[in-house]
Design a protein around this motif. Structure first.
Motif, short mmCIF file in Angstrom:
data_model
loop_
_atom_site.label_atom_id
_atom_site.label_comp_id
_atom_site.label_asym_id
_atom_site.label_seq_id
_atom_site.Cartn_x
_atom_site.Cartn_y
_atom_site.Cartn_z
N ARG A 87 -32.49 -27.43 -25.80
CA ARG A 87 -32.11 -28.30 -26.87
C ARG A 87 -31.54 -27.62 -28.01
NH1 ARG A 87 -32.47 -33.86 -26.19
NH2 ARG A 87 -33.73 -34.37 -24.24
N SER A 88 -30.52 -28.23 -28.55
CA SER A 88 -29.97 -27.38 -30.07
C SER A 88 -30.92 -27.56 -31.02
CB SER A 88 -28.71 -27.83 -30.31
OG SER A 88 -28.33 -27.37 -31.48
N MET A 89 -31.24 -26.96 -31.85
CA MET A 89 -32.21 -26.75 -33.23
C MET A 89 -31.07 -25.80 -34.03
SD MET A 89 -34.54 -28.67 -33.20
CE MET A 89 -35.88 -29.44 -32.33
N HIS A 90 -30.76 -26.48 -35.37
CA HIS A 90 -30.23 -25.56 -36.57
C HIS A 90 -30.90 -24.62 -37.00
CE1 HIS A 90 -27.14 -29.25 -37.00
NE2 HIS A 90 -27.31 -28.88 -35.53
N GLY A 91 -30.31 -23.28 -37.02
CA GLY A 91 -30.94 -22.10 -37.72
C GLY A 91 -30.01 -20.97 -37.62
N THR A 92 -30.38 -20.05 -38.54
CA THR A 92 -29.69 -18.69 -38.32
C THR A 92 -30.31 -17.61 -37.84
OG1 THR A 92 -30.17 -18.05 -40.60
CG2 THR A 92 -27.92 -19.22 -40.23
N VAL A 93 -31.65 -17.95 -37.58
CA VAL A 93 -32.69 -16.92 -37.08
C VAL A 93 -32.86 -17.31 -35.92
CG1 VAL A 93 -34.97 -16.02 -37.42
CG2 VAL A 93 -33.64 -16.36 -39.43
N PRO A 94 -32.77 -16.45 -34.66
CA PRO A 94 -32.80 -16.53 -33.41
C PRO A 94 -34.35 -16.85 -32.97
CG PRO A 94 -31.55 -14.48 -33.46
CD PRO A 94 -32.11 -14.92 -34.91
N LEU A 95 -34.58 -17.72 -32.01
CA LEU A 95 -35.87 -18.02 -31.76
C LEU A 95 -36.46 -16.70 -30.76
CD1 LEU A 95 -38.28 -20.11 -31.81
CD2 LEU A 95 -37.30 -21.16 -29.77
N TRP A 96 -37.11 -15.93 -31.50
CA TRP A 96 -37.36 -14.57 -31.03
C TRP A 96 -38.76 -14.61 -30.24
CZ3 TRP A 96 -41.48 -11.89 -33.23
CH2 TRP A 96 -41.69 -12.27 -34.57
N ARG A 97 -39.46 -15.70 -30.61
CA ARG A 97 -40.98 -15.68 -30.05
C ARG A 97 -41.25 -17.23 -29.90
NH1 ARG A 97 -44.29 -15.22 -35.74
NH2 ARG A 97 -43.14 -16.44 -36.95
N ALA A 98 -42.43 -17.55 -29.22
CA ALA A 98 -42.80 -18.76 -29.09
C ALA A 98 -43.63 -19.10 -30.23
CB ALA A 98 -43.78 -18.82 -27.88
N LEU A 99 -43.48 -20.56 -30.86
CA LEU A 99 -44.03 -20.70 -31.98
C LEU A 99 -45.00 -21.61 -31.88
CD1 LEU A 99 -40.70 -21.58 -34.20
CD2 LEU A 99 -41.96 -19.47 -34.10
N GLU A 100 -46.43 -21.46 -32.53
CA GLU A 100 -47.39 -22.20 -32.27
C GLU A 100 -48.18 -22.34 -33.62
OE1 GLU A 100 -49.48 -20.51 -29.04
OE2 GLU A 100 -49.60 -18.41 -29.86
N ARG A 101 -49.24 -22.91 -33.72
CA ARG A 101 -49.89 -23.27 -34.83
C ARG A 101 -50.75 -21.72 -35.44
NH1 ARG A 101 -54.95 -27.82 -35.70
NH2 ARG A 101 -55.65 -27.02 -37.77
N GLY A 102 -50.62 -21.49 -36.64
CA GLY A 102 -50.92 -20.35 -37.44
C GLY A 102 -49.72 -19.47 -37.77
N ASP A 103 -48.59 -19.70 -37.04
CA ASP A 103 -47.44 -18.65 -37.33
C ASP A 103 -46.96 -18.99 -38.47
OD1 ASP A 103 -47.68 -17.25 -34.86
OD2 ASP A 103 -46.20 -18.61 -33.76
N GLU A 104 -46.28 -17.97 -39.23
CA GLU A 104 -45.63 -18.19 -40.45
C GLU A 104 -44.19 -17.42 -40.40
OE1 GLU A 104 -47.77 -16.75 -43.77
OE2 GLU A 104 -49.22 -18.52 -43.63
N GLY A 105 -43.23 -18.03 -40.98
CA GLY A 105 -42.04 -17.10 -40.97
C GLY A 105 -40.63 -17.90 -41.22
N GLN A 106 -39.69 -17.33 -41.08
CA GLN A 106 -38.43 -18.04 -41.28
C GLN A 106 -37.91 -19.11 -40.03
OE1 GLN A 106 -36.42 -18.49 -43.97
NE2 GLN A 106 -35.03 -19.95 -42.81
N ASP A 107 -38.41 -18.63 -39.13
CA ASP A 107 -38.22 -19.41 -37.70
C ASP A 107 -39.23 -20.59 -37.76
OD1 ASP A 107 -40.64 -17.82 -37.48
OD2 ASP A 107 -39.99 -17.02 -35.70
#
Length: 350
Positions: free
Chosen positions: A111-131
């Motif tokens: 699915r499409s999500m809006h953003g300029t930073v590519p999804l370069w990793r799996a996101l899970e609890r504890g992560d921080e960053g622009q993504d």
């Protein structure tokens, strides 16, 4: 009439051809006198026999028109990052909004999500960053209770689990490229690069904006007229009133002959007008502006004393040659100062 008298009369009425040469230096209009029509007999002719134009007061704008194209702008590649096989692809021309499928891998939509930073990793609890910020903003836009910050905390995890459950996905509380791809807003499919049955981790689509824009290529010397954020006017297919527009992108490039150019993208507001999907367009960009000046048509300028200028002003039943100083020149008009007033009529060649 004697031969000598006829010759003298002809000399009084002959008009010597001449021209005004525009010298545009440092972006400002100035004028150099090479030669002008000899109007020494102007006072001997009735104003009714000559064409005139008014002296006006207002703004002079050094505008320039560039030819461009109407469309959806340059396409950008969408590269898949999921592992698996492409099992569904959209048709060219389709528009895809937030949370809608871009393509499918192993029969599961990405699915499409809006953003300029590519999804370069799996996101899970504890992560921080622009993504993570982008993910939180998308979840909030979809109505989930989440803090719009750069932290994947318990609220984000709960929102992700709810989002997965609502879409019939495996509920893991983490997001990866098997489920979403970040794209720069809603997109339109320009062409399909992938093929069904191929691996998904490669070129999949070519996409554009969903908004029609005007693109134009200009020489680098005109780049300052089309900097990002500059307001311009746009005319579509050379017809109708000009529409308000704004430069939203300007990138340096190189033409086929090796010269430096700028590729500019202009968004515009069509209002209630129906605009075709493609066509030609003209972009009118303003340059230097002089406000509240008296001006006359350039063709009204005549030779004054020495190397100066003058205009022939209608005074009752005759004309009077009035010396003037010439300033800014734009739109076929010259700003002047001298013994002239707004509303005076000056002689112009017919």
């Amino acid at each position: 009439m004697t031969g000598r008298s006829r010759t003298s009369h002809r000399r009084r009425t002959l008009v010597t051809a001449g021209v005004l040469v525009a010298v545009l230096a440092a972006g400002a209009g100035t004028w150099a006198l090479v030669g002008t029509p000899d109007r020494s007999s102007a006072a001997e002719e009735r104003p009714a026999d000559r064409s005139t134009a008014p002296v006006t007061k207002g703004d002079l704008v050094d505008s320039k028109t560039f030819s461009g194209s109407l469309g959806y702008g340059a396409s950008k590649p969408l590269v898949g990052a999921a592992q698996g096989t492409l099992t569904w692809l959209p048709e060219p021309g389709a528009t895809i909004g937030r949370d809608q499928p871009l393509y499918a891998v192993d029969e599961q939509p990405v699915r499409s999500m809006h953003g300029t930073v590519p999804l370069w990793r799996a996101l899970e609890r504890g992560d921080e960053g622009q993504d993570v910020t982008q993910l939180n903003q998308n979840l909030a836009a979809l109505g989930y209770d989440v803090a719009q910050d750069d932290t994947f905390g318990p609220r984000t995890q709960r929102a992700v689990r709810e989002w997965q459950e609502d879409r019939g996905l495996e509920v893991t509380g983490r997001i990866d490229a098997q489920q979403v791809t970040f794209v720069d807003g809603d997109v339109r499919v320009d062409s399909v690069a992938g093929q069904l049955g191929q691996p998904a981790n490669g070129p999949v689509l070519q996409v554009t904006s969903t908004q029609r824009v005007v693109t134009v290529t200009v020489p680098s010397r005109d780049a300052e007229r089309l900097t990002v954020g500059t307001d311009v006017s746009v005319r579509i297919n050379g017809a109708g009133d000009a529409l308000p527009g704004r430069v939203v992108d300007a990138a340096p490039g190189e033409s086929k002959d090796g010269s430096q150019v700028v590729d500019a993208t202009i968004s515009f507001d069509a209002g209630d007008r129906t605009v075709p999907e493609s066509g030609s367009a003209q972009v009118i960009a303003a340059g230097r502006t002089e406000q509240g000046v008296l001006s006359v048509p350039v063709s009204a300028l005549a030779a004054g004393s020495g190397s100066g200028f003058a205009v022939d002003v209608v005074r009752g039943d005759t004309t009077e040659r009035v010396p003037v100083e010439v300033g800014f020149v734009a739109e076929g008009r010259a700003a002047i100062t001298g013994d002239v007033r707004e509303g005076d009529r000056v002689v112009v060649p017919s």
